[in-house]
Every structure is written in C-alpha cells, then in structure tokens.
Design a protein around this motif. Structure first.
Motif, PDB file in Angstrom:
ATOM      1  N   ASN A 189       0.803  -1.224   0.000  1.00  0.00           N
ATOM      2  CA  ASN A 189       0.000   0.000   0.000  1.00  0.00           C
ATOM      3  C   ASN A 189       0.831   1.268   0.000  1.00  0.00           C
ATOM      4  O   ASN A 189       0.274   2.357   0.049  1.00  0.00           O
ATOM      5  N   VAL A 190       2.156   1.152  -0.021  1.00  0.00           N
ATOM      6  CA  VAL A 190       3.007   2.343  -0.061  1.00  0.00           C
ATOM      7  C   VAL A 190       3.820   2.351  -1.345  1.00  0.00           C
ATOM      8  O   VAL A 190       4.090   1.309  -1.941  1.00  0.00           O
ATOM      9  N   MET A 191       4.214   3.560  -1.775  1.00  0.00           N
ATOM     10  CA  MET A 191       4.993   3.725  -2.990  1.00  0.00           C
ATOM     11  C   MET A 191       6.136   4.679  -2.714  1.00  0.00           C
ATOM     12  O   MET A 191       5.951   5.700  -2.044  1.00  0.00           O
ATOM     13  N   LEU A 192       7.300   4.358  -3.221  1.00  0.00           N
ATOM     14  CA  LEU A 192       8.503   5.155  -3.026  1.00  0.00           C
ATOM     15  C   LEU A 192       8.355   6.515  -3.687  1.00  0.00           C
ATOM     16  O   LEU A 192       7.842   6.621  -4.803  1.00  0.00           O
ATOM     17  N   VAL A 193       8.819   7.580  -3.008  1.00  0.00           N
ATOM     18  CA  VAL A 193       8.792   8.931  -3.559  1.00  0.00           C
ATOM     19  C   VAL A 193      10.201   9.282  -4.011  1.00  0.00           C
ATOM     20  O   VAL A 193      11.157   9.181  -3.240  1.00  0.00           O
ATOM     21  N   CYS A 194      10.321   9.676  -5.281  1.00  0.00           N
ATOM     22  CA  CYS A 194      11.630  10.047  -5.843  1.00  0.00           C
ATOM     23  C   CYS A 194      12.066  11.388  -5.265  1.00  0.00           C
ATOM     24  O   CYS A 194      11.296  12.349  -5.285  1.00  0.00           O
ATOM     25  N   PRO A 195      13.302  11.493  -4.742  1.00  0.00           N
ATOM     26  CA  PRO A 195      13.754  12.772  -4.186  1.00  0.00           C
ATOM     27  C   PRO A 195      13.972  13.844  -5.248  1.00  0.00           C
ATOM     28  O   PRO A 195      13.905  15.034  -4.954  1.00  0.00           O
ATOM     29  N   SER A 196      14.199  13.449  -6.505  1.00  0.00           N
ATOM     30  CA  SER A 196      14.443  14.422  -7.577  1.00  0.00           C
ATOM     31  C   SER A 196      13.157  15.043  -8.102  1.00  0.00           C
ATOM     32  O   SER A 196      13.012  16.263  -8.135  1.00  0.00           O
ATOM     33  N   CYS A 197      12.201  14.183  -8.513  1.00  0.00           N
ATOM     34  CA  CYS A 197      10.958  14.711  -9.103  1.00  0.00           C
ATOM     35  C   CYS A 197       9.836  14.842  -8.089  1.00  0.00           C
ATOM     36  O   CYS A 197       8.766  15.353  -8.417  1.00  0.00           O
ATOM     37  N   ASN A 198      10.048  14.389  -6.845  1.00  0.00           N
ATOM     38  CA  ASN A 198       9.088  14.532  -5.749  1.00  0.00           C
ATOM     39  C   ASN A 198       7.726  13.904  -6.077  1.00  0.00           C
ATOM     40  O   ASN A 198       6.696  14.396  -5.645  1.00  0.00           O
ATOM     41  N   GLN A 199       7.747  12.810  -6.830  1.00  0.00           N
ATOM     42  CA  GLN A 199       6.529  12.106  -7.209  1.00  0.00           C
ATOM     43  C   GLN A 199       6.628  10.650  -6.765  1.00  0.00           C
ATOM     44  O   GLN A 199       7.719  10.071  -6.772  1.00  0.00           O
TER      45      GLN A 199
END
Length: 111
Positions: free
Chosen positions: A76-86
């Motif tokens: 139920n969780v998804m990694l957030v990219c530190p570069s594109c903040n998505q």
C-alpha cells in the motif's frame, strides 16, 4: 508448511520517503521507520497512528494514552523520488560497482 514463515521481498528500505496509496491514510507521506519482511509490512512515521492505554509502571510512572505508528501492508506504499518529488516505480542499474535504484519517471538515481 507449518512453523516456517515465508520471507517476502519488500520494495522499500528503512529511511525511504514513501506515500500511502490505499486506505484511510491515503496521500500521506512519511519516512519508513521499520521494515518487517516476514510479515510484508512497513512502519511509516505519522501514518496509521494507534492509541494504546498503558498502566503506570516503573518506566512510565504517569501512565495514560500512548500514540505510536502501527505497521501497514508494504503493497500500500509507494517510493517517492527525491528528484521529481513524485511517487514512482523504480528500476535497478547494475552498470557501476553497486546496484542502485533508478526512478522510472525522471531516470535519476534514488540511492
């Protein structure tokens, strides 16, 4: 297979920023505090906070209501990219010495 716990591979690591994709805390972001691969669960800071009523003891002489984050399913969780903040899926890049995670949206390394 009674007695043996199946260890599942979890796609996030301790310290990653993740976003909750399903459930009542949908849309909340937080840092992964703990990964429980045998149960396929993760503990995320500020998400799924439960209240426990504790009796006064030596460690907690006051007693009362203690709030702490509870584990939720890793799916139920998804990694957030530190570069594109998505929130993003990621691939792996094995070209260098180490294996690094690469964002599928922007192509930059996550680790």
């Amino acid at each position: 297979m009674a007695g043996k716990a199946e260890v599942r591979k979890v796609h996030v690591r301790k310290g990653d920023l993740v976003e909750v994709r399903k459930g009542e805390d949908r849309g909340k972001r937080g840092k992964v505090l703990e990964v429980l691969p045998r149960k396929g669960r993760v503990v995320v800071e500020g998400v799924r906070v439960v209240k426990r009523h504790s009796r006064p003891s030596r460690t907690n002489p006051q007693g009362g209501v203690v709030e702490s984050p509870a584990p939720l399913t890793a799916a139920n969780v998804m990694l957030v990219c530190p570069s594109c903040n998505q929130p993003t899926r990621f691939g792996t890049d094995r070209s260098g010495e180490d294996v690094v995670r690469v964002c599928k949206n922007c192509g930059k390394t996550i680790d």
